[in-house]
Design a protein around this motif. Structure first.
Motif, PDB file in Angstrom:
ATOM      1  N   ILE A  49       0.862  -1.176   0.000  1.00  0.00           N
ATOM      2  CA  ILE A  49       0.000   0.000   0.000  1.00  0.00           C
ATOM      3  C   ILE A  49       0.903   1.231   0.000  1.00  0.00           C
ATOM      4  O   ILE A  49       1.354   1.679   1.056  1.00  0.00           O
ATOM      5  N   PRO A  50       1.200   1.788  -1.186  1.00  0.00           N
ATOM      6  CA  PRO A  50       2.067   2.960  -1.246  1.00  0.00           C
ATOM      7  C   PRO A  50       1.288   4.261  -1.026  1.00  0.00           C
ATOM      8  O   PRO A  50       0.138   4.391  -1.420  1.00  0.00           O
ATOM      9  N   VAL A  51       1.953   5.208  -0.394  1.00  0.00           N
ATOM     10  CA  VAL A  51       1.456   6.575  -0.230  1.00  0.00           C
ATOM     11  C   VAL A  51       2.600   7.465  -0.700  1.00  0.00           C
ATOM     12  O   VAL A  51       3.744   7.275  -0.281  1.00  0.00           O
ATOM     13  N   PHE A  52       2.296   8.435  -1.572  1.00  0.00           N
ATOM     14  CA  PHE A  52       3.380   9.248  -2.120  1.00  0.00           C
ATOM     15  C   PHE A  52       3.022  10.721  -2.168  1.00  0.00           C
ATOM     16  O   PHE A  52       1.856  11.102  -2.182  1.00  0.00           O
ATOM     17  N   VAL A  53       4.070  11.542  -2.191  1.00  0.00           N
ATOM     18  CA  VAL A  53       3.963  12.987  -2.387  1.00  0.00           C
ATOM     19  C   VAL A  53       4.990  13.343  -3.449  1.00  0.00           C
ATOM     20  O   VAL A  53       6.148  12.953  -3.359  1.00  0.00           O
ATOM     21  N   ASN A  54       4.553  14.064  -4.460  1.00  0.00           N
ATOM     22  CA  ASN A  54       5.419  14.504  -5.551  1.00  0.00           C
ATOM     23  C   ASN A  54       5.418  16.028  -5.559  1.00  0.00           C
ATOM     24  O   ASN A  54       4.377  16.638  -5.787  1.00  0.00           O
ATOM     25  N   ILE A  55       6.564  16.649  -5.299  1.00  0.00           N
ATOM     26  CA  ILE A  55       6.663  18.108  -5.258  1.00  0.00           C
ATOM     27  C   ILE A  55       7.625  18.550  -6.354  1.00  0.00           C
ATOM     28  O   ILE A  55       8.807  18.197  -6.330  1.00  0.00           O
ATOM     29  N   ALA A  56       7.117  19.308  -7.303  1.00  0.00           N
ATOM     30  CA  ALA A  56       7.930  19.762  -8.434  1.00  0.00           C
ATOM     31  C   ALA A  56       9.039  20.687  -7.950  1.00  0.00           C
ATOM     32  O   ALA A  56       8.818  21.540  -7.090  1.00  0.00           O
TER      33      ALA A  56
END
Length: 185
Positions: free
Chosen positions: A77-84
């Motif tokens: 169960i992945p949880v991710f945050v992508n910040i440019a």
């Protein structure tokens, strides 16, 4: 009676999720924390217009924070945050045009498709599955987009992870490449 049966099943499933592997000398690792990089390729209607006019689209770099809960051997169960780390960029008539890149958060379910041992301390895995992301755009515009994502992982020793993977977002027609390193605990 039904309440007690449900309670027993819940306790048993929690116990079996956190129990040790068959090898009693090793404790099963249930979490992965990773830090990586991703390249996000611009999408939407603007990309089509830009590509049709023979202009260049520059991929956007982003920092990727990934936490993965591993309740079972094959379920992740992945949880991710992508910040440019930069703006979306287009090269139109030899001019760079910038546009704000949206930060995203997401979660989903992935499954370990296969793994094989490289040597006594290393193994190679592939995991893939559906995710959903929430994009925070201009003017407080929030969008939800379904994603299919997967990654190849090299695991070394008890806790070192290095990975390379990709994603495709159906909601915004965007392709992403991701890579990074992390640890299991």
């Amino acid at each position: 009676m039904k309440k007690h049966l449900i309670l027993y099943l819940l306790i048993y499933s929690c116990y079996s999720s956190f129990a040790q592997d068959k090898d009693t000398s090793k404790v099963r690792q249930h979490f992965e924390l990773s830090f990586g990089q991703s390249l996000l390729f611009i999408s939407s209607g603007q990309q089509t217009a830009i590509l049709n006019s023979a202009n260049i689209v520059v991929p956007t770099s982003a920092i990727l924070f990934l936490a993965e809960f591993r309740p079972q051997k094959k379920l992740r169960i992945p949880v991710f945050v992508n910040i440019a780390t930069e703006t979306k960029q287009y090269i139109i008539n030899n001019q760079i045009v910038n546009e704000r890149a949206s930060p995203t958060v997401g979660a989903g379910v992935q499954f370990k498709l296969f793994n094989f041992k490289i040597d006594d301390k290393s193994k190679f895995e592939m995991e893939m599955g559906p995710l959903a992301s929430v994009l925070f755009g201009k003017n407080s515009n929030v969008r939800v987009a379904p994603i299919i994502a997967g990654r190849f992982k090299v695991l070394r020793g008890d806790n070192f992870v290095m990975y390379f993977g990709g994603s495709y977002s159906f909601g915004i027609n965007a392709l992403g490449i991701l890579y990074g390193t992390g640890t299991l605990f």
